[in-house]
Design a protein around this motif. Structure first.
Motif, PDB file in Angstrom:
ATOM      1  N   GLY A 314      21.689  10.755  38.626  1.00 37.34           N
ATOM      2  CA  GLY A 314      22.708  11.926  38.922  1.00 37.34           C
ATOM      3  C   GLY A 314      22.437  12.818  37.750  1.00 37.34           C
ATOM      4  O   GLY A 314      22.044  12.576  36.547  1.00 37.34           O
ATOM      5  N   LEU A 315      23.302  13.919  38.123  1.00 36.28           N
ATOM      6  CA  LEU A 315      23.363  15.084  36.853  1.00 36.28           C
ATOM      7  C   LEU A 315      24.877  15.019  36.680  1.00 36.28           C
ATOM      8  O   LEU A 315      25.703  15.060  37.432  1.00 36.28           O
ATOM      9  CB  LEU A 315      22.911  16.156  37.340  1.00 36.28           C
ATOM     10  CG  LEU A 315      22.467  17.357  36.391  1.00 36.28           C
ATOM     11  CD1 LEU A 315      21.245  16.819  35.467  1.00 36.28           C
ATOM     12  CD2 LEU A 315      22.197  18.634  37.033  1.00 36.28           C
ATOM     13  N   ASP A 316      25.320  15.132  35.308  1.00 34.08           N
ATOM     14  CA  ASP A 316      26.575  15.168  34.615  1.00 34.08           C
ATOM     15  C   ASP A 316      27.113  16.641  34.689  1.00 34.08           C
ATOM     16  O   ASP A 316      26.050  17.512  34.713  1.00 34.08           O
ATOM     17  CB  ASP A 316      26.980  14.441  33.530  1.00 34.08           C
ATOM     18  CG  ASP A 316      26.258  14.851  32.232  1.00 34.08           C
ATOM     19  OD1 ASP A 316      25.798  16.177  32.150  1.00 34.08           O
ATOM     20  OD2 ASP A 316      26.091  14.004  31.666  1.00 34.08           O
ATOM     21  N   LEU A 317      28.268  16.813  34.139  1.00 36.57           N
ATOM     22  CA  LEU A 317      28.790  18.465  34.209  1.00 36.57           C
ATOM     23  C   LEU A 317      28.321  19.336  33.129  1.00 36.57           C
ATOM     24  O   LEU A 317      28.195  20.259  32.999  1.00 36.57           O
ATOM     25  CB  LEU A 317      30.349  18.201  33.952  1.00 36.57           C
ATOM     26  CG  LEU A 317      31.140  17.846  35.284  1.00 36.57           C
ATOM     27  CD1 LEU A 317      32.638  17.911  34.897  1.00 36.57           C
ATOM     28  CD2 LEU A 317      30.891  18.768  36.248  1.00 36.57           C
ATOM     29  N   ASN A 318      27.442  18.334  31.964  1.00 43.75           N
ATOM     30  CA  ASN A 318      26.824  19.041  30.757  1.00 43.75           C
ATOM     31  C   ASN A 318      25.447  19.254  31.265  1.00 43.75           C
ATOM     32  O   ASN A 318      24.704  19.639  30.391  1.00 43.75           O
ATOM     33  CB  ASN A 318      26.936  18.140  29.631  1.00 43.75           C
ATOM     34  CG  ASN A 318      28.184  17.939  29.416  1.00 43.75           C
ATOM     35  OD1 ASN A 318      29.283  18.671  29.345  1.00 43.75           O
ATOM     36  ND2 ASN A 318      28.418  16.775  28.683  1.00 43.75           N
ATOM     37  N   GLY A 319      24.928  18.955  32.635  1.00 40.07           N
ATOM     38  CA  GLY A 319      23.583  19.175  32.916  1.00 40.07           C
ATOM     39  C   GLY A 319      22.640  18.083  32.468  1.00 40.07           C
ATOM     40  O   GLY A 319      21.302  18.468  32.516  1.00 40.07           O
ATOM     41  N   ALA A 320      23.042  16.999  32.110  1.00 42.37           N
ATOM     42  CA  ALA A 320      22.169  15.936  31.445  1.00 42.37           C
ATOM     43  C   ALA A 320      22.393  15.041  32.551  1.00 42.37           C
ATOM     44  O   ALA A 320      23.041  14.825  33.383  1.00 42.37           O
ATOM     45  CB  ALA A 320      22.561  15.382  30.294  1.00 42.37           C
ATOM     46  N   LEU A 321      20.906  14.170  32.749  1.00 41.01           N
ATOM     47  CA  LEU A 321      20.971  13.023  33.511  1.00 41.01           C
ATOM     48  C   LEU A 321      21.986  12.171  33.247  1.00 41.01           C
ATOM     49  O   LEU A 321      22.217  11.851  31.926  1.00 41.01           O
ATOM     50  CB  LEU A 321      19.383  12.239  33.682  1.00 41.01           C
ATOM     51  CG  LEU A 321      18.533  13.301  34.095  1.00 41.01           C
ATOM     52  CD1 LEU A 321      16.947  12.637  33.890  1.00 41.01           C
ATOM     53  CD2 LEU A 321      18.560  13.428  35.673  1.00 41.01           C
ATOM     54  N   GLY A 322      22.556  11.061  34.189  1.00 36.67           N
ATOM     55  CA  GLY A 322      23.496  10.396  33.864  1.00 36.67           C
ATOM     56  C   GLY A 322      23.070   9.115  33.035  1.00 36.67           C
ATOM     57  O   GLY A 322      21.809   8.684  33.081  1.00 36.67           O
ATOM     58  N   GLY A 323      23.905   8.565  32.324  1.00 35.14           N
ATOM     59  CA  GLY A 323      23.663   7.346  31.558  1.00 35.14           C
ATOM     60  C   GLY A 323      24.047   6.153  32.329  1.00 35.14           C
ATOM     61  O   GLY A 323      24.654   6.192  33.479  1.00 35.14           O
ATOM     62  N   ASP A 324      24.290   5.063  31.627  1.00 35.83           N
ATOM     63  CA  ASP A 324      24.642   3.904  32.312  1.00 35.83           C
ATOM     64  C   ASP A 324      26.243   3.728  32.197  1.00 35.83           C
ATOM     65  O   ASP A 324      26.817   4.051  31.413  1.00 35.83           O
ATOM     66  CB  ASP A 324      24.236   2.571  31.506  1.00 35.83           C
ATOM     67  CG  ASP A 324      22.709   2.111  31.709  1.00 35.83           C
ATOM     68  OD1 ASP A 324      22.326   2.702  32.442  1.00 35.83           O
ATOM     69  OD2 ASP A 324      22.172   1.352  30.839  1.00 35.83           O
ATOM     70  N   LEU A 325      26.700   3.424  33.555  1.00 35.53           N
ATOM     71  CA  LEU A 325      28.154   3.228  33.623  1.00 35.53           C
ATOM     72  C   LEU A 325      28.642   1.849  32.976  1.00 35.53           C
ATOM     73  O   LEU A 325      29.776   2.153  32.418  1.00 35.53           O
ATOM     74  CB  LEU A 325      28.495   3.250  35.170  1.00 35.53           C
ATOM     75  CG  LEU A 325      28.648   4.483  35.863  1.00 35.53           C
ATOM     76  CD1 LEU A 325      28.764   4.312  37.447  1.00 35.53           C
ATOM     77  CD2 LEU A 325      29.728   5.299  35.420  1.00 35.53           C
ATOM     78  N   PHE A 326      27.959   1.020  32.908  1.00 34.54           N
ATOM     79  CA  PHE A 326      28.637  -0.488  32.691  1.00 34.54           C
ATOM     80  C   PHE A 326      27.315  -1.199  31.817  1.00 34.54           C
ATOM     81  O   PHE A 326      26.309  -0.665  32.012  1.00 34.54           O
ATOM     82  CB  PHE A 326      28.835  -1.280  33.811  1.00 34.54           C
ATOM     83  CG  PHE A 326      30.111  -0.943  34.689  1.00 34.54           C
ATOM     84  CD1 PHE A 326      31.335  -0.943  34.142  1.00 34.54           C
ATOM     85  CD2 PHE A 326      29.798  -0.269  35.817  1.00 34.54           C
ATOM     86  CE1 PHE A 326      32.435  -0.426  34.777  1.00 34.54           C
ATOM     87  CE2 PHE A 326      30.912   0.301  36.770  1.00 34.54           C
ATOM     88  CZ  PHE A 326      32.259   0.304  35.996  1.00 34.54           C
ATOM     89  N   SER A 327      27.597  -1.972  30.991  1.00 34.34           N
ATOM     90  CA  SER A 327      26.772  -2.961  30.440  1.00 34.34           C
ATOM     91  C   SER A 327      27.240  -4.261  30.620  1.00 34.34           C
ATOM     92  O   SER A 327      28.655  -4.667  30.903  1.00 34.34           O
ATOM     93  CB  SER A 327      26.468  -2.654  28.931  1.00 34.34           C
ATOM     94  OG  SER A 327      27.791  -2.682  28.249  1.00 34.34           O
ATOM     95  N   VAL A 328      26.578  -5.255  30.731  1.00 32.89           N
ATOM     96  CA  VAL A 328      26.934  -6.765  30.678  1.00 32.89           C
ATOM     97  C   VAL A 328      26.121  -7.638  29.762  1.00 32.89           C
ATOM     98  O   VAL A 328      25.178  -7.010  29.064  1.00 32.89           O
ATOM     99  CB  VAL A 328      26.660  -7.077  32.252  1.00 32.89           C
ATOM    100  CG1 VAL A 328      27.661  -6.607  33.239  1.00 32.89           C
ATOM    101  CG2 VAL A 328      25.128  -7.072  32.483  1.00 32.89           C
ATOM    102  N   GLY A 329      26.629  -8.658  29.522  1.00 32.10           N
ATOM    103  CA  GLY A 329      25.853  -9.675  28.484  1.00 32.10           C
ATOM    104  C   GLY A 329      24.621 -10.018  29.387  1.00 32.10           C
ATOM    105  O   GLY A 329      24.564 -10.363  30.418  1.00 32.10           O
TER     106      GLY A 329
END
Length: 632
Positions: A314-329
């Motif tokens: 996806g694309l965020d409001l800053n015009g950059a591709l989205g990063g990870d929402l979550f991280s897990v062990g």
């Protein structure tokens, strides 16, 4: 001839013993484990005379306890079964309370997250909706953290109880061995008569031991009792006892194992106890707590990996591709003292999330073949047959295994894919503007087009393509052909996919030569929610169990499995408790003290005492009369 005085004295002594024994029964009516006692009497050998045999009175042959070995063993068996199911049901209820809570479970937090995501899709520009979504994401990860931590704490408490119960087992076996010694001594002093009260103490200790672990007993000719537990492990032999021990599992330091033996001969016997509370604790740890930790960890991994993969597109409001929402062990790999220096790296394979199984694994090498064992089912997979070699990673069961150098024959690795997944889960975004609900590219038709062809909005197929957001122009050179950025003509079929630069779309209808369509970056498309809708669809997407179970269904499956095990344990506990109560009643009918009966016996023996005393008195009167006749 028979001596009336001695006959009276024998009856008097017998009555005294009966009264004393009856008083002993009454005094111990509420003593746990006490078996009522009875005096054994036998007539003395009679004296022969010309007119027949004349009795000489009574002797007390023994004082015996009223006990039935068969009933005692039945009671021990039911106590062992009840102890096992009671422990299992107790901890299973704890686990069910953790995962099934309407307020503290993962399911409500997951629902709140997707509801907040839908609110953002309804108004992608809303900063308040985005802030609420971030809060819901943090609450979801915190719920996973809390649930995993509660299960880990419950397992620590269970391990502590195992250590405590093992210490109690050792105390009981030592006590039984000491009573064995005392019984032998008492029999020697008492002319081989039964040491009734010591036998009761020993029987009571055996029952207490039976509540902790299944027992088998064998009485020896010298009166001692040999005690065996589990699969025939001797823990008491005459005056000697053999202690159990506890140690950390060599493959998993969080698990306490029960061991038997000493030094090099020490072996783990946790799974061989059969019955009793200790067996129930081991079973519920492996079948319920361990399983729940793996299932919740797998759910955290699947949720995180799936949402991250879609959010990255996806694309965020800053015009950059989205990063990870979550991280897990990540997966935990344990080297249980291998002789070789090989190192194993294990990662979750996002491409095969449906193959993830809620279990731990053991990777082994026998010198020729690498095998992977599922520690829940016991099934093994020949990895060598699948081409697994050092330096050649292999994806299996949703995991990517990578071995740097060959293992030494006999070495192994314990793989815990989800041990720390949920407890270390966290939200990776703190800025609402970084939520990527827009698609990275958009398409549009030129206003000057005269044909009826329509273009779909592009979907991302490869977010890592360097030209993903580059502008592309599709121009029709005829109704049956088009070119891309002025390149060679390509045949056109209405509705066919067009794949380029990591995106896919289709054009359908009838174009006219000169019609053009443009695909370009969606920067500035703040009202777009196409990627947000795809994120929302994940809630209902079948991801787990080979792509047959959604995330919500996966959690319901966890709750259902634990609930079924809890209900089964409760039913078994109720059933065996009835059997234990029946066994106690049957045993008490034989060995228990009935105060009404003892009161009646006391009166009877008092009357016998008085009658014997009367015999002595009459004998004395006869003797005095005889002396008076002689003197006169």
């Amino acid at each position: 001839m028979a001596d009336p005085l001695n006959i009276g004295v024998s009856g008097l002594l017998a009555a005294q013993r009966n009264v004393a024994t009856t008083n002993h029964n009454i005094a111990n009516a509420n003593t746990e484990g006490y078996s009522r006692q009875r005096v054994g009497q036998e007539a003395r050998l009679p004296q022969a005379s010309g007119s027949g045999f004349i009795g000489k009175g009574v002797d007390v042959s023994t004082v015996r306890r009223l006990a039935d070995n068969f009933l005692n063993k039945q009671l021990e068996n039911t106590l062992s079964s009840e102890g096992k199911f009671a422990a299992y049901a107790e901890y299973a209820r704890f686990v069910e309370g953790i995962v099934a809570s309407e307020n503290a479970g993962v399911a409500p937090a997951m629902t709140a997250f997707f509801d907040a995501l839908q609110d953002v899709n309804n108004d992608p520009n809303s900063s308040s909706a985005r802030t609420v979504l971030l809060g819901a994401a943090e609450a979801l990860s915190a719920r996973f953290n809390e649930q995993a931590a509660q299960l880990a704490e419950l397992e620590r408490g269970l391990n502590a109880e195992i250590r405590s119960q093992v210490a109690e087992v050792n105390a009981l076996t030592s006590q039984i061995a000491d009573i064995n010694r005392k019984i032998v001594e008492a029999r020697g002093i008492g002319g081989n008569q039964p040491a009734n009260d010591l036998l009761d103490q020993r029987e009571q200790a055996v029952r207490q031991l039976a509540e902790l672990t299944g027992v088998q007993t064998v009485e020896q000719t010298d009166g001692t009792l040999s005690v065996f537990i589990g699969v025939g492990l001797p823990v008491v032999n005459g005056p000697l006892s053999y202690a159990l021990s506890t140690q950390q599992n060599p493959n998993d330091s969080t698990r306490t194992e029960i061991t038997y033996g000493a030094g090099a001969s020490q072996t783990i016997v946790s799974d061989g106890l059969g019955r009793g509370r200790l067996a129930g604790l081991v079973d519920v740890r492996d079948e319920v707590i361990g399983s729940a930790r793996n299932q919740i960890g797998r759910l955290a991994v699947a949720l995180s990996e799936t949402l991250n993969a879609q959010h990255n597109e996806g694309l965020d409001l800053n015009g950059a591709l989205g990063g990870d929402l979550f991280s897990v062990g990540g997966p935990n790999v344990i080297n249980p003292g291998n002789a070789g220096a090989a190192a194993l790296t294990v990662q979750i394979d996002p491409a095969t999330l449906g193959d993830l199984q809620p279990t731990d694994y053991q990777l082994r090498f026998d010198g020729t073949t690498y095998t992977l064992e599922n520690l829940t089912t016991g099934a093994t997979t020949d990895l060598s047959g699948l081409g697994f070699t050092p330096g050649t990673p292999l994806s299996v069961a949703g995991l990517r295994l990578d071995l740097d150098t060959p293992m030494t024959a006999g070495d192994s690795f314990r793989i815990q894919p989800y041990r720390y997944a949920a407890v270390r889960m966290q939200t990776e975004i703190s800025d609402p503007n970084l939520i990527a609900v827009a698609a990275p590219v958009r398409s549009q038709a030129a206003l000057a087009n005269v044909g009826s062809a329509e273009i779909t909005q592009p979907t991302v197929t490869d977010v890592n393509n360097a030209n993903l957001q580059s502008t592309v122009t599709i121009e029709f050179t005829s109704p049956n052909a088009y070119s891309i950025d002025g390149g060679a003509a390509q045949p056109y079929t209405s509705g066919d996919d067009i794949d380029i630069n990591g995106w896919r779309l289709s054009i359908s209808g009838t174009p006219v030569a000169g019609d053009t369509f443009t695909v370009q970056s969606n920067v500035g498309g703040t009202g777009d929610n196409r990627n947000g809708l795809l994120l929302a669809d994940i809630q209902q997407t079948d991801i787990l169990n080979g792509g047959t179970t959604s995330l919500k269904e996966g959690y319901a499956e966890i709750v259902g499995n634990i609930g079924a095990k809890t209900r089964s344990a409760n039913l078994s506990l109720s059933s065996v408790s009835v059997l234990r109560e029946n066994a106690e009643v049957a045993q008490a009918e034989v060995s228990g003290v009935n105060l009404d009966e003892e009161a009646a016996n006391l009166l009877r023996f008092q009357q016998a005492y008085n009658a014997s005393a009367q015999v002595i008195q009459i004998s004395n009167q006869l003797f005095e009369s005889l002396l008076a006749a002689v003197r006169s």
